[in-house]
Design an enzyme around this catalytic site. Structure first.
Site, PDB file in Angstrom:
ATOM      1  N   GLN A  19       0.817  -1.214   0.000  1.00 57.09           N
ATOM      2  CA  GLN A  19       0.000   0.000   0.000  1.00 57.09           C
ATOM      3  C   GLN A  19       0.856   1.272   0.000  1.00 57.09           C
ATOM      4  OE1 GLN A  19      -3.179   0.521  -0.522  1.00 57.09           O
ATOM      5  NE2 GLN A  19      -3.495  -1.675  -0.845  1.00 57.09           N
ATOM      6  N   SER A  20       1.979   1.225  -0.674  1.00 56.17           N
ATOM      7  CA  SER A  20       2.910   2.357  -0.679  1.00 56.17           C
ATOM      8  C   SER A  20       2.385   3.553  -1.468  1.00 56.17           C
ATOM      9  CB  SER A  20       4.249   1.911  -1.276  1.00 56.17           C
ATOM     10  OG  SER A  20       5.084   3.017  -1.519  1.00 56.17           O
TER      11      SER A  20
END
Length: 332
Positions: free
Chosen positions: A78-79
């Protein structure tokens, strides 16, 4: 040569197209009994916003100058950084390759496929999973070699090397220009993760608002683990900008548990409070935990003075859609 002139001598690409807003949070200020301002770097103009665009102005300029064809970076599934790097790679006709870890070891399809990951895929990124990013640069080098990538440029996690951190030296100059002339901020509060945003702000504000400390709210590490990362980046920035004096590193590390990437109750309460008082969205990984630290210290009256505080909103709202843990309650 002053800091603005030094920055102007370093090549960058103008991706922001102007400053992001700096405004007072009137409802939250009234609710908490202390004036709070916000710098809206969640409103940068690409791929749903976020702080990485400032860093990528310098990093992509370097990519273009070196005639790279492939951008390789790394982060969590989920960067925010990977999402924004992938978007800029698309803009410049570059291939983007991302090495991703699953910090929660989650098998939840929502976490694995929605939010930032969905957007990263939409930008046609080649994603490769690893168990853990223990030595990201070496792991990215190994990936480049294993894929036989030609003309590849490695962008560090978070864009947080000295070159990328210049983006937040610039942001500090912006803040000095935008703040109301009749106030001084007691402190600037920001999420502190890969450390480039924190280090750049601290170095920049030392030059233009030397009485204003930057306080980093850690999102993944203790003070003992995080402080050396910031100090190292400040040293590198000092060499790049010919600065010999470095600001004190201020950190709060009480708000990131249970671990990086996992929401906690105080962070969720901060998300709900900002949404219901100001219509502003925080993310559960970075800004919610940073805002929870700010709120907690206001309630404890543990920040010196009564001057206003400035919160740096580094973006990340797409991650909300990947977390089933986010609950909704009414703030009284």
């Amino acid at each position: 040569m002053n800091i603005k002139q030094r920055l102007a001598a370093i090549e960058k690409i103008d991706l922001l197209q102007g400053p992001t807003p700096l405004t007072k949070l009137n409802n939250l200020s009234e609710y908490l009994g202390r004036d709070i301002y916000i710098k809206r770097d969640d409103m940068t103009p690409l791929a749903m916003g976020g702080n990485k665009l400032r860093k990528l102005e310098y990093l992509i300029a370097d990519v273009v100058q070196k005639k790279a064809k492939v951008v390789v970076t790394a982060g969590a599934i989920q960067s925010n950084h990977v999402r924004q790097t992938a978007a800029i790679a698309s803009m410049y006709g570059l291939e983007c390759v991302a090495l991703l870890e699953n910090p929660l070891q989650s098998s939840n399809p929502l976490f694995l496929n929605n939010g930032n990951k969905q957007l990263t895929d939409l930008f046609n990124t080649r994603c490769y999973l690893c168990d853990e990013l223990t030595d990201p640069y070496a792991q990215m080098q190994a990936l480049v070699k294993s894929l036989n990538l030609q003309d590849a440029y490695i962008v560090p996690i978070g864009g947080s090397n000295a070159l990328g951190s210049l983006g937040y030296v610039n942001c500090a100059l912006e803040i000095a220009e935008q703040k109301p002339k009749d106030i001084e901020f007691a402190a600037v509060i920001v999420a502190s993760g890969s450390a480039g945003t924190h280090a750049g702000l601290a170095m920049g504000l030392q030059s233009v608002l030397p009485q204003t400390p930057v306080i980093g709210v850690t999102v993944s590490r203790t003070v003992a683990q995080q402080q050396p990362k910031i100090e190292a980046l400040q040293q590198e920035l000092g060499e790049l900008l010919n600065m010999a004096v470095f600001p004190k590193v201020n950190l709060w590390d009480q708000y990131f548990l249970p671990c990086y990437g996992k929401p906690n109750n105080k962070g969720q309460q901060a998300i709900e409070l900002l949404a219901q008082k100001e219509g502003i969205l925080l993310d559960p990984v970075y800004t919610a935990k940073a805002m929870s630290g700010l709120i907690d210290h206001i309630l404890k009256e543990s920040i010196d003075g009564n001057q206003p505080l400035l919160f740096i909103h580094t973006g990340g709202a797409p991650a909300i859609f990947a977390y089933s843990e986010i609950n909704v309650a009414t703030i009284k």
